[in-house]
Design an enzyme around this catalytic site. Structure first.
Site, PDB file in Angstrom:
ATOM      1  N   ARG A  10      12.685  -4.931  -8.357  1.00 35.45           N
ATOM      2  CA  ARG A  10      11.289  -4.778  -8.758  1.00 35.45           C
ATOM      3  C   ARG A  10      11.261  -4.495 -10.252  1.00 35.45           C
ATOM      4  O   ARG A  10      12.171  -4.859 -10.963  1.00 35.45           O
ATOM      5  CB  ARG A  10      10.623  -3.658  -7.949  1.00 35.45           C
ATOM      6  CG  ARG A  10      10.393  -4.017  -6.492  1.00 35.45           C
ATOM      7  CD  ARG A  10       9.799  -2.860  -5.702  1.00 35.45           C
ATOM      8  NE  ARG A  10      10.804  -1.846  -5.406  1.00 35.45           N
ATOM      9  CZ  ARG A  10      10.566  -0.760  -4.665  1.00 35.45           C
ATOM     10  NH1 ARG A  10       9.345  -0.555  -4.171  1.00 35.45           N
ATOM     11  NH2 ARG A  10      11.518   0.120  -4.424  1.00 35.45           N
TER      12      ARG A  10
ATOM     13  N   PRO B 211       0.825  -1.204   0.000  1.00 34.93           N
ATOM     14  CA  PRO B 211       0.000   0.000   0.000  1.00 34.93           C
ATOM     15  C   PRO B 211       0.867   1.266   0.000  1.00 34.93           C
ATOM     16  O   PRO B 211       1.867   1.332   0.717  1.00 34.93           O
ATOM     17  CB  PRO B 211      -0.804  -0.121   1.302  1.00 34.93           C
ATOM     18  CG  PRO B 211      -0.818  -1.577   1.595  1.00 34.93           C
ATOM     19  CD  PRO B 211       0.495  -2.095   1.111  1.00 34.93           C
ATOM     20  N   GLU B 212       0.504   2.223  -0.818  1.00 31.62           N
ATOM     21  CA  GLU B 212       1.221   3.484  -0.877  1.00 31.62           C
ATOM     22  C   GLU B 212       0.331   4.575  -0.287  1.00 31.62           C
ATOM     23  O   GLU B 212      -0.704   4.285   0.318  1.00 31.62           O
ATOM     24  CB  GLU B 212       1.642   3.766  -2.315  1.00 31.62           C
ATOM     25  CG  GLU B 212       2.576   2.683  -2.871  1.00 31.62           C
ATOM     26  CD  GLU B 212       3.010   2.915  -4.311  1.00 31.62           C
ATOM     27  OE1 GLU B 212       2.992   4.078  -4.758  1.00 31.62           O
ATOM     28  OE2 GLU B 212       3.365   1.935  -4.986  1.00 31.62           O
TER      29      GLU B 212
ATOM     30  N   LYS C  56       3.417   6.481   4.434  1.00 33.75           N
ATOM     31  CA  LYS C  56       2.730   5.197   4.535  1.00 33.75           C
ATOM     32  C   LYS C  56       2.484   4.800   5.986  1.00 33.75           C
ATOM     33  O   LYS C  56       1.976   3.704   6.236  1.00 33.75           O
ATOM     34  CB  LYS C  56       3.556   4.114   3.835  1.00 33.75           C
ATOM     35  CG  LYS C  56       3.879   4.422   2.376  1.00 33.75           C
ATOM     36  CD  LYS C  56       4.821   3.377   1.795  1.00 33.75           C
ATOM     37  CE  LYS C  56       5.318   3.780   0.428  1.00 33.75           C
ATOM     38  NZ  LYS C  56       6.262   2.779  -0.135  1.00 33.75           N
TER      39      LYS C  56
END
Length: 296
Positions: free
Chosen positions: A279, A2-3, A61
């Site tokens: 990533r 989650p950002e 966050k």
């Protein structure tokens, strides 16, 4: 992971549904979910029982609930799959890790992958004397958050200082955007989307960027996160939900992230995917030309 838009969606839900409620009981179903709490599960429960939830605050966050004592707060980091769910009745869930019984309901911490955690850390003054984050009226933050920079949606953000900070780093612009000590809340998805909007390649060296280019990158990230927030965040599966268990739908609006091989919405060139920091990074080869000497 989650950002900022996803965490802000959760913070807003908590602000609307649990503030003013008192914690009457705390059940820790998995000790690992309170591993960052120094005193352990029993101390965690003891420091919350009988306390009133006063404010829901976010910086980047990180999310926390200020308690009716000015010395500490309930802090949550959602990790990859953490969910804070407001219930009117107790619901059995295979991944329920912590349950707070409130005076008129329940607040459950559900976490399938167990990377998230809850704790009750002490509060410390903010470095700039401004409120700790969005939703705060006091100049304090949980001690583990003290090193985390303000985010692009924080009214107290010093924009000019951030631009200077980016330009004095010797790194690539995407790495700078992901550096939570420089500006918080931006993750892989919104960095790629923001840089596409700014028409900047992720490896552009920050020390060679003009002020206007840095401002474009920041504006792109701010715009895409604001739009995602309006749509409840980005959900690729059922692991990210708001406090009512509903998923966001900004994933339908993504221009380059996860779009490898598809035409760029601006010029039609197939979107490129590169390996980046274990990533992926997505960009348009035409709109975001690769620098000859970039910083990866």
């Amino acid at each position: 992971m989650p950002e900022l838009p996803e965490v802000e969606t959760v913070r807003d839900g908590l602000a609307r549904h649990v503030l003013g409620r008192t914690v009457s009981r705390v059940e820790v179903h998995r000790d690992y979910s309170v591993r960052r709490h120094v005193g352990g599960p029993l101390d965690f429960a003891g420091r919350l029982s009988g306390r009133r939830l006063e404010a829901a605050v976010r910086r980047g966050k990180f999310l926390w609930l200020l308690l009716d004592d000015e010395d500490d707060a309930l802090m949550a980091h959602l990790g990859m799959s953490g969910q804070l769910l407001v219930r009117t009745e107790p619901v059995d869930h295979p991944h329920l890790r912590v349950r707070l019984t409130l005076d008129d309901g329940f607040l459950d911490f559900v976490d399938q992958r167990t990377f998230g955690h809850l704790s009750v850390p002490d509060l410390v003054p903010t470095a700039d004397g401004a409120p700790g984050g969005l939703g705060a009226d006091r100049p304090v933050v949980p001690e583990p958050v003290a090193h985390i920079a303000r985010d692009l949606l924080d009214p107290a953000l010093d924009h000019d200082a951030l631009v200077r900070g980016v330009r004095t780093r010797k790194t690539g612009i995407k790495r700078a955007l992901l550096d939570q000590t420089l500006v918080s809340g931006i993750g892989n998805i919104y960095a790629d989307e923001g840089l596409w909007r700014a028409q900047l390649h992720y490896a552009r060296p920050t020390e060679k960027l003009r002020v206007a280019e840095v401002e474009r990158a920041l504006a792109g990230a701010r715009e895409v996160m604001s739009e995602a927030l309006e749509q409840g965040g980005t959900s690729f599966d059922a692991l990210y939900v708001n406090v009512n268990g509903n998923s966001g739908y900004f994933d339908r609006s993504l221009k380059v992230y996860g779009q490898e091989g598809r035409p760029c919405p601006r010029c039609g060139t197939p979107v490129r995917r590169d390996e980046f920091m274990n990533r992926s990074s997505y960009s348009c080869p035409h709109c975001q030309p690769r620098p000859r000497s970039g910083r990866f």
